[in-house]
Design a protein around this motif. Sequence first.
Motif, mmCIF file in Angstrom:
data_model
loop_
_atom_site.group_PDB
_atom_site.id
_atom_site.type_symbol
_atom_site.label_atom_id
_atom_site.label_comp_id
_atom_site.label_asym_id
_atom_site.label_seq_id
_atom_site.Cartn_x
_atom_site.Cartn_y
_atom_site.Cartn_z
ATOM 1 N N ILE A 209 -11.426 2.920 -10.695
ATOM 2 C CA ILE A 209 -10.243 2.781 -9.840
ATOM 3 C C ILE A 209 -10.694 2.296 -8.474
ATOM 4 N N THR A 210 -10.042 1.248 -8.007
ATOM 5 C CA THR A 210 -10.336 0.726 -6.673
ATOM 6 C C THR A 210 -9.030 0.554 -5.913
ATOM 7 N N ILE A 211 -8.980 1.092 -4.712
ATOM 8 C CA ILE A 211 -7.845 0.899 -3.807
ATOM 9 C C ILE A 211 -8.357 0.162 -2.591
ATOM 10 N N ASP A 212 -7.864 -1.049 -2.381
ATOM 11 C CA ASP A 212 -8.310 -1.824 -1.228
ATOM 12 C C ASP A 212 -7.153 -2.640 -0.680
ATOM 13 N N ASP A 213 -7.474 -3.567 0.194
ATOM 14 C CA ASP A 213 -6.440 -4.337 0.890
ATOM 15 C C ASP A 213 -5.421 -3.399 1.528
ATOM 16 N N VAL A 214 -5.921 -2.293 2.073
ATOM 17 C CA VAL A 214 -5.041 -1.280 2.665
ATOM 18 C C VAL A 214 -4.548 -1.756 4.026
ATOM 19 N N GLN A 215 -3.239 -1.815 4.170
ATOM 20 C CA GLN A 215 -2.613 -2.212 5.432
ATOM 21 C C GLN A 215 -2.046 -0.982 6.122
ATOM 22 N N ILE A 216 -2.376 -0.837 7.398
ATOM 23 C CA ILE A 216 -1.958 0.325 8.175
ATOM 24 C C ILE A 216 -1.289 -0.158 9.447
ATOM 25 N N GLU A 217 -0.105 0.364 9.699
ATOM 26 C CA GLU A 217 0.648 -0.011 10.895
ATOM 27 C C GLU A 217 1.034 1.233 11.683
ATOM 28 N N GLN A 218 1.244 1.026 12.967
ATOM 29 C CA GLN A 218 1.694 2.121 13.824
ATOM 30 C C GLN A 218 3.199 2.011 14.014
ATOM 31 N N THR A 219 3.893 3.082 13.668
ATOM 32 C CA THR A 219 5.343 3.117 13.818
ATOM 33 C C THR A 219 5.767 4.493 14.279
ATOM 34 N N GLY A 220 6.649 4.549 15.250
ATOM 35 C CA GLY A 220 7.111 5.828 15.757
ATOM 36 C C GLY A 220 5.998 6.675 16.328
ATOM 37 N N GLY A 221 4.952 6.045 16.845
ATOM 38 C CA GLY A 221 3.835 6.783 17.417
ATOM 39 C C GLY A 221 2.848 7.310 16.400
ATOM 40 N N ALA A 222 2.990 6.940 15.122
ATOM 41 C CA ALA A 222 2.088 7.434 14.082
ATOM 42 C C ALA A 222 1.585 6.268 13.240
ATOM 43 N N PHE A 223 0.409 6.449 12.652
ATOM 44 C CA PHE A 223 -0.146 5.444 11.754
ATOM 45 C C PHE A 223 0.307 5.750 10.330
ATOM 46 N N VAL A 224 0.755 4.704 9.626
ATOM 47 C CA VAL A 224 1.288 4.848 8.278
ATOM 48 C C VAL A 224 0.726 3.729 7.401
ATOM 49 N N ILE A 225 0.357 4.064 6.180
ATOM 50 C CA ILE A 225 -0.077 3.052 5.220
ATOM 51 C C ILE A 225 1.142 2.265 4.753
ATOM 52 N N THR A 226 1.097 0.956 4.920
ATOM 53 C CA THR A 226 2.248 0.115 4.587
ATOM 54 C C THR A 226 1.981 -0.830 3.422
ATOM 55 N N GLY A 227 0.801 -0.779 2.845
ATOM 56 C CA GLY A 227 0.516 -1.641 1.710
ATOM 57 C C GLY A 227 -0.898 -1.439 1.207
ATOM 58 N N PHE A 228 -1.100 -1.708 -0.071
ATOM 59 C CA PHE A 228 -2.437 -1.635 -0.660
ATOM 60 C C PHE A 228 -2.383 -2.183 -2.080
ATOM 61 N N THR A 229 -3.551 -2.388 -2.653
ATOM 62 C CA THR A 229 -3.681 -2.812 -4.044
ATOM 63 C C THR A 229 -4.474 -1.760 -4.800
ATOM 64 N N TYR A 230 -3.910 -1.314 -5.919
ATOM 65 C CA TYR A 230 -4.535 -0.298 -6.768
ATOM 66 C C TYR A 230 -4.952 -0.990 -8.066
ATOM 67 N N LYS A 231 -6.237 -0.951 -8.348
ATOM 68 C CA LYS A 231 -6.754 -1.620 -9.551
ATOM 69 C C LYS A 231 -7.425 -0.596 -10.452
ATOM 70 N N LEU A 232 -6.990 -0.547 -11.708
ATOM 71 C CA LEU A 232 -7.561 0.380 -12.684
ATOM 72 C C LEU A 232 -8.114 -0.425 -13.854
ATOM 73 N N THR A 233 -9.372 -0.168 -14.187
ATOM 74 C CA THR A 233 -10.026 -0.863 -15.296
ATOM 75 C C THR A 233 -10.568 0.156 -16.286
ATOM 76 N N ARG A 234 -10.230 -0.041 -17.550
ATOM 77 C CA ARG A 234 -10.772 0.791 -18.616
ATOM 78 C C ARG A 234 -11.892 0.030 -19.320
ATOM 79 N N HIS A 235 -13.008 0.703 -19.495
ATOM 80 C CA HIS A 235 -14.152 0.118 -20.194
ATOM 81 C C HIS A 235 -14.210 0.702 -21.601
ATOM 82 N N HIS A 236 -14.128 -0.192 -22.599
ATOM 83 C CA HIS A 236 -14.166 0.207 -23.998
ATOM 84 C C HIS A 236 -15.474 -0.254 -24.626
ATOM 85 N N PRO A 237 -15.786 0.218 -25.823
ATOM 86 C CA PRO A 237 -17.002 -0.275 -26.507
ATOM 87 C C PRO A 237 -16.949 -1.785 -26.723
#
Length: 474
Positions: free
Chosen positions: A331-359
Amino acid sequence: MSFVAHATVFAEQFDDGTEVRYVAGFNRLWRLTSSLAIFNSTSRRTLAKRARNPLMLALVLQTVAVSMVVQPGRSAADDARVQNVPPDWLERYEAALQSLQHTRLHIDVKVYFTGGPFDQETKVVDRVYDCVRDRGRWKIDKKQSETARINGVWRTLSVHQQDVGTEAGTVDVWVHPADDKWPEEFDIIARLLGEAPAAHTKADVRQHRGDLDSFAEIPRPTTFGKAGFIFGYVHFDGVSRLSTVLAESGTSATTSLASGGLLSRDVLVESRGKYGRHRVWFDPDVGFLPRRVEVEKFGSDIFGTGTVASLGPHGLRDSFWPDLPVERVDITIDDVQIEQTGGAFVITGFTYKLTRHHPQLVLATERTDVRVTNIDLNPVYGDTDFKITVPIPDGTPVHMRGVSQIAYEWRDGEVVKSLDQGAAKALSGQTFSAGEGAVWKVWLLVGATLIGALLVTAAIWSRRRSRSRTPSGL
């Protein structure tokens, strides 16, 4: 020991799941394995096969040569980087998430799949959430369109879901719109305090969307799936927050901290425990929110409500995932976008990648893009913010978790116990009045009660008087 910051990386995946990365110029083999000698026999045999490639052979020889002259150990710069890590980094991360205790926001999710029936990356899910939260009170309105294979036939399915949780309990409603083959369907699952036992069964844990903040064991942000990352969850880490995963793993395995991760000021946290191996880069410039997450899970590591070993095969011919044993999940989470709104930092975007390895080097990958908009950290709540607003016909059956002896249904916008509606209407038209002779029977009962009370009082008075006439000392 230092490494080249930018170099060409050649990665080799061995049959037993071991991965070795060869870096042109310098290497990371020493850091990962310390020596070729610690490879198991399978890895050594596989390495020998790979070494037939002249380029790989040269890189391996370079690795061995460098590992013999480079002494392992931590430099003064490494020690300084560790000392620069604030001891309260985890508390700061949790504090940053508190800004979402009161919020209203919109989430767009798109899911793409590669592998199985898809030779090329194909979009399989379009999903939108509208969420309102007031600490322990939630309402999540989800609309989804997905590609599915049912009995070997490809179809596009739509569903509208509303999920409400308050101090009284939870109600989840799924509405399946009508099409040319299927009528409109409603699935309602509820858990109301006082109606169902507090304990969850194993099946409940798989399906129930609860509320961690007030009354249930299962955290409601898991309803968002991968989008729950904005609330501090990594999907498939059971139902535990990322901070809990790192803290619990630290108690059973080595947790190392190092400053200067992907970005110069990032704090890299590494852990290994029952949830797998985690590497998380926290950014101190944005409230210690994570910029990147890498997870590796094997065998008995927790994956959702089960383990990696329990993922397959299951004989599900309509699943996108290959019906094969799963050796490893990345599992990889990257391209995380963080913005400041209302005086607080909030995650506003990301990419979640899941790879299953089989035989046999079979891979299947699911990529999820998440974007968050319309964030309001100081919302004004309305009358319907925490109520089901989907039009539901009265009398629709409701499955009450933990209760099997009593039937429930939807009526007038609420979950109620089912009644025989015909009998209820018949009873509502009846009037009840006293029959003939009832009045004198009532007066007879009252008179008898009064006479009995007078006789008891007289007996008590007579007994006390006789005692007062008895000479003292006898």
